[in-house]
Enzyme design. Sequence first.
Site, PDB file in Angstrom:
ATOM      1  N   ARG A  71       0.842  -1.213   0.000  1.00  0.00           N
ATOM      2  CA  ARG A  71       0.000   0.000   0.000  1.00  0.00           C
ATOM      3  C   ARG A  71       0.868   1.249   0.000  1.00  0.00           C
ATOM      4  NH1 ARG A  71      -3.661   2.845   4.189  1.00  0.00           N
ATOM      5  NH2 ARG A  71      -5.538   3.409   3.045  1.00  0.00           N
ATOM      6  N   ILE A  97      -7.444   7.348  -0.712  1.00  0.00           N
ATOM      7  CA  ILE A  97      -7.293   5.897  -0.843  1.00  0.00           C
ATOM      8  C   ILE A  97      -8.133   5.334   0.301  1.00  0.00           C
ATOM      9  CG2 ILE A  97      -5.108   5.974   0.495  1.00  0.00           C
ATOM     10  CD1 ILE A  97      -4.126   3.570  -1.087  1.00  0.00           C
ATOM     11  N   SER A  98      -9.005   4.361   0.016  1.00  0.00           N
ATOM     12  CA  SER A  98      -9.978   3.898   1.020  1.00  0.00           C
ATOM     13  C   SER A  98      -9.300   3.269   2.226  1.00  0.00           C
ATOM     14  CB  SER A  98     -10.918   2.859   0.416  1.00  0.00           C
ATOM     15  OG  SER A  98     -11.568   3.394  -0.669  1.00  0.00           O
ATOM     16  N   GLN A  99     -10.069   3.183   3.289  1.00  0.00           N
ATOM     17  CA  GLN A  99      -9.609   2.513   4.505  1.00  0.00           C
ATOM     18  C   GLN A  99      -9.386   1.032   4.166  1.00  0.00           C
ATOM     19  OE1 GLN A  99     -12.730   2.287   7.390  1.00  0.00           O
ATOM     20  NE2 GLN A  99     -11.348   1.745   9.070  1.00  0.00           N
ATOM     21  N   PRO A 100      -8.245   0.424   4.525  1.00  0.00           N
ATOM     22  CA  PRO A 100      -7.970  -0.979   4.174  1.00  0.00           C
ATOM     23  C   PRO A 100      -9.094  -1.936   4.597  1.00  0.00           C
ATOM     24  CG  PRO A 100      -6.006   0.032   5.080  1.00  0.00           C
ATOM     25  CD  PRO A 100      -7.091   1.039   5.209  1.00  0.00           C
TER      26      PRO A 100
END
Lengths: 248, 804
Positions: A71, A97-100
């Site tokens: 990431r 960038i989205s939350q994992p």
Amino acid sequence: MRRVKHLIFWLVVIGIILLLFSTHVIAENDFSRQRYALVNVIKAEIMTARGFLNQESLDERVLDTLLKVPRHEFVRDTERPHAYTNSPLPIGYGQTISQPFIVAIMTDLLQLKKTDRVLEVGTGSGYQAAILAELADSVYTIEIIEPLAKQAAENLKRTGYDAVHTRSGDGYYGWEEAAPFDGIVVTAVASHIPPPLIKQLKPGGRMIIPVGAQFMTQYLVLVTKDANEKVTTRQILPVSFVPLTGKH
Amino acid sequence: MKPHLSLLIAVAIISASALAYEVLLMRLFSIIQWHHFAYMIISLALLGYGVSGVFLALNRDRLVQLFPSVIMANMLLFSLFAAICFLLAQQVPFNPSEMLWTSVQLLYLCGIYLMLALPFFFAANVVGLSLYRYKNQVASIYAADLLGAGLGSVGVILLLTIVFPEKVLTVLMLSGIVAALLVSSYFDASKHWTLASVIIGLAVIIIPPGWMTLKVSPYKSLNQLLQVPGTKIIDRYSSPLGLISVVKSDITPLRHAPGLSLNATTEPPEQLAVFTDADNMTAITRYNGNPETLGYLDQTTSALPYHLKQHSDILILGAGTGSDILQANYRAIKHIDAVELNPQIIDLVQRKYADFAGYLYSSAHVNVHVDEARGYLAATDKTYDLVNISLLDAFGASAAGLYSMAENYLYTEQAIREYLRHVSPDGYLSITRWIKIPPRDEPKLLATIINALKDAGVRQPGQQIIMIRGWQTSTLIIKNGALAAEEISRLKQFCNERSFDLVYYPGISESEVNRFNIQQQPYLYEATVALLGDQSRAFIDAYKFNIEAATDDKPYLFHFFKWRTLPEILSLLGTGGSFLLESGYLLLIAALVQAILASLLLIALPLRLWKSKLGIEPGSGNHLSMLVYFFSLGLAFLFIEIAFIQKFILILHHPLYAITVVLSTFLLSAGIGSYFSTKLSHSTEKLAFMLPMAAIALLSISYSLGFESITDFLLKIGSLSRYLFSIILIAPLGFCMGMPFPMALAKISQTTPALIPWAWGINGCASVISAILATLIAMQFGFTVLIFLAVCLYGVAAWCFPKL
């Protein structure tokens, strides 16, 4: 004397090279350790959300992919130290960038097979596309913000995901030449689900849409098309929360 | 020693500018950030008044010796820092939505407070020091302060209707300079100050207009859209109601069609995006007169009432850019009354883009009214086949709980009764809202509607209600009469064709719900059945969000917060459960806590550390009575002011006009009251001091108890008389409320004049706490309780008065 100086010079040069290399290896090892810790956090959080996801844990393949995809290669240099915190991060142009945790759930809900063809609308940093590329046969991704599309293509190439098909432009009409798709991820949600995307979904296919603003996913919409082409949606909360205590 | 008229005018100008600056900051931060943060930032920046009080209290004698220079310096500093601090504050990369993820955002927020407190600090120094210098004439100074603030509240609204908000900043800078020049014209030894004022003034005028551009957050929807290639802002309009931006997209069509069915195959025609304050997007749709191009609008939940029955005369409340009218056009409705609050939005569709919009608002069958929904209805006896209210707030703001502290008279029991009064027999009231998971506003609205129907004497409200939902929107229909079998069968057909889910109709069974857009549980069906049943009270109590019916006394449809649920939500924050937090309410609480802590720091710390420096004589106990007196006054004044502003929004219809009229009437009449307070102060009768307090209690309690009759009476008369009567009602109350502060200062000036600046600071701190606390009390207990509390506080002040 000259020979000694020469020897010292070369020893210093080799030392510097080794040092640089080792810091790289150490850093990589560090990132890898952070990824591992992140996946453990996600696993624990899934336990709290299992009531809503109707499952005890995520597909092991999805978790393995999260362990594998770097990431930190998909975020800005300034955000690298935070690349493996379980939070969304800014990537510029007002995008994130989205939350994992959300990436993991969305990917899991697609139930991808190694032979599947997937479309992503809204490439962003390219991280989700890389995750999808690990799990499916082919990935097509479209990003409307040109500089972001270019940056994502570079990120994907640099990390070895050059098989991902990238395109800069409007995702409303999907990717006609590559349709139909087994899975579609729409991260850049329009005011409604684009009818052409529903059309490009294979019978038995699944489409996932996060709803909410940047930094705050409110719920996920899972669109499924059954064998008879009947389309239904499921609204999924990413947390375990029921609005009522007791039965009334 | 009497203050010269030029000084009084200068004080009034500074007070006017400070109040205008406060309103302006609210506007500017609503544009570059979000409204609720604007409210919080500005509330706390006003602590500059409290800081000023402490600063003056500790340095009063040194400063008063240099009075003209200090006053002029503060006026010029206000001028300069009003602009500089805003420009710096908007450079801070504060992003509210990141607050739960990164703690550095809290530092940014504090940085903004501190920066913006500075101009208020300078403005407060001007008034506070003048009060101390002219301690024998405090009433005149305080009157100038209040009159100035009153004029400022009207002036800024006028300015905002004429120029863009960023330009108003220049006007405020110049007004500070004019005030400094006025003072310098009176005091002799100040030629260099005159020169400095003139130079700064000229610089402000000469600087090219581009120096002040607004830096809107990249996460606001306007900036998100502007990232799309080929998009550009083609028009900007400003009014106190909001900054409107029109965006054209040349390459990628806009396709704004919220709530579209999954089965839809058509897409919207070309559209122009319209943003209010860089958010709340709506669209003007290209219309060539051919209803066939509008087919997509028939694929949304809000199209349901048109399928239940043929209508000929309908009313659309909140017509906006016209999509509801287009939807009605698609169903060939013969006559439409459309009500919209913002005249600039109407102007866009009616004039500027009339051709693009197919002369929609000029059509023979469409009557457009610039009015507030309830105001329009109060003035007409007409009835309609359908009254329609659709998606008045944007999805983002609605979903994030940001409207929780905003009063909304559109969705209260009284409002629903008013709508139903204008629905013809067998006609419908239709309300479309965004889907929220878990549901909040739909069950609350249902509870409100059921109460309204019961109050109107309907025995079985369930016989008149229909509700459906898609994945994005839900539509609730209330029929004026019992629903017939034919309507139910049409309802089912409509939903089946569009894959919408039935939520409720009389006679529904559980097997019919939650089929197309599947939720974890059929929440809305369960809520409707429970709310219509005998156990509705228990259901409301057990629900984890506040879904109590909204009333005109507690008009907060979007206030869903329950303390009981907070621990559970906090435990879910790590997994991204922040969307469950009703952040608007929590921000208000956070602001209150911060204001209280800051006030404690500003009041208690100096009291402990520098007691004698403040001017408190050893052994003297009157400073504690003073503290309670001025703190109670600060709280009570704003409690009443805020309660009346909110109450009069209903009477004067328009929130903006209501705030302007009520606020300026209060301030101006209080200013006059302050001036006349000297007459009472000179009276030897002890009771004279109690007179204004008694009058305040009497007036506010009678208004509050008789408010419904007052509202009924005022709503029936013409708008000019309504404004006049409102002013006549408020002015005596304001007049009395302007007295207690200067009367106490006059008394102190004779006993312990050194404490005047300290009292000024206490009042400043209390005002900041009061503004926030008043909203919280109104949300929790209603406006009536707020007014009664204010009366009690005046009582406490009256009790303290003899001990001053």
